[in-house]
Write a protein that holds these residues in place. Sequence first.
Motif, PDB file in Angstrom:
ATOM      1  N   THR A  99     -72.325   3.877  -3.618  1.00  0.00           N
ATOM      2  CA  THR A  99     -71.260   4.866  -3.418  1.00  0.00           C
ATOM      3  C   THR A  99     -71.372   5.498  -2.026  1.00  0.00           C
ATOM      4  OG1 THR A  99     -72.597   6.694  -4.263  1.00  0.00           O
ATOM      5  CG2 THR A  99     -71.298   5.452  -5.892  1.00  0.00           C
ATOM      6  N   ASP A 100     -70.410   6.348  -1.724  1.00  0.00           N
ATOM      7  CA  ASP A 100     -70.493   7.115  -0.481  1.00  0.00           C
ATOM      8  C   ASP A 100     -71.754   7.970  -0.485  1.00  0.00           C
ATOM      9  OD1 ASP A 100     -68.165   6.242   0.813  1.00  0.00           O
ATOM     10  OD2 ASP A 100     -66.921   7.715  -0.235  1.00  0.00           O
ATOM     11  N   GLU A 101     -72.030   8.623  -1.614  1.00  0.00           N
ATOM     12  CA  GLU A 101     -73.139   9.566  -1.707  1.00  0.00           C
ATOM     13  C   GLU A 101     -74.507   8.912  -1.546  1.00  0.00           C
ATOM     14  OE1 GLU A 101     -70.719   9.378  -4.227  1.00  0.00           O
ATOM     15  OE2 GLU A 101     -69.534  10.929  -3.229  1.00  0.00           O
ATOM     16  N   ASN A 102     -74.696   7.749  -2.150  1.00  0.00           N
ATOM     17  CA  ASN A 102     -76.031   7.141  -2.096  1.00  0.00           C
ATOM     18  C   ASN A 102     -76.182   6.094  -0.996  1.00  0.00           C
ATOM     19  OD1 ASN A 102     -74.880   4.751  -3.124  1.00  0.00           O
ATOM     20  ND2 ASN A 102     -75.676   5.066  -5.177  1.00  0.00           N
ATOM     21  N   SER A 105     -72.729   7.375   3.269  1.00  0.00           N
ATOM     22  CA  SER A 105     -72.878   8.614   4.044  1.00  0.00           C
ATOM     23  C   SER A 105     -74.279   8.742   4.658  1.00  0.00           C
ATOM     24  CB  SER A 105     -72.590   9.829   3.160  1.00  0.00           C
ATOM     25  OG  SER A 105     -73.581   9.944   2.149  1.00  0.00           O
ATOM     26  N   LYS A 106     -75.128   7.738   4.445  1.00  0.00           N
ATOM     27  CA  LYS A 106     -76.527   7.788   4.891  1.00  0.00           C
ATOM     28  C   LYS A 106     -76.724   7.086   6.234  1.00  0.00           C
ATOM     29  CE  LYS A 106     -77.810   9.593   0.953  1.00  0.00           C
ATOM     30  NZ  LYS A 106     -78.203  10.955   0.845  1.00  0.00           N
TER      31      LYS A 106
END
Length: 128
Positions: A99-102, A105-106
């Motif tokens: 996902t974007d979160e995991n 976005s990293k």
Amino acid sequence: MDKTNILGCFFKIGFDPNLRERDFADLAEQFRPYIWGERGTSGISGNLKKLKIKDYGKDLNLVLLEFHVKPTPTELSYLKEIGSYHKKDRSIGIPIIVTDENFFSKTEEARYRFLKEAILNKMDLLEN
């Protein structure tokens, strides 16, 4: 896929009706190098090719790492933590949610760390 390798990979982009075809292609192009590498480099699948069926007994021929990239809530509802064992072809699928979160976005380093940890965690589940 080489029939001697015990681990394989594939990825699937979640179906978002708000995305254009080009958006799906861009997302695939952004994620693909992590799995299969870019010219002259080896992605995760290159490292996994070192693991051969003959080294792990006769009960399992394939562990398929299923990378689900930005799945929809509906798609998520169908995924299990680890798939069912398929006796006929002695295989099992292991979903990994991206996902974007995991992931997206990293930083580059954090992305590889996430993939490594996700794979190792799923391998622990498989062992149990």
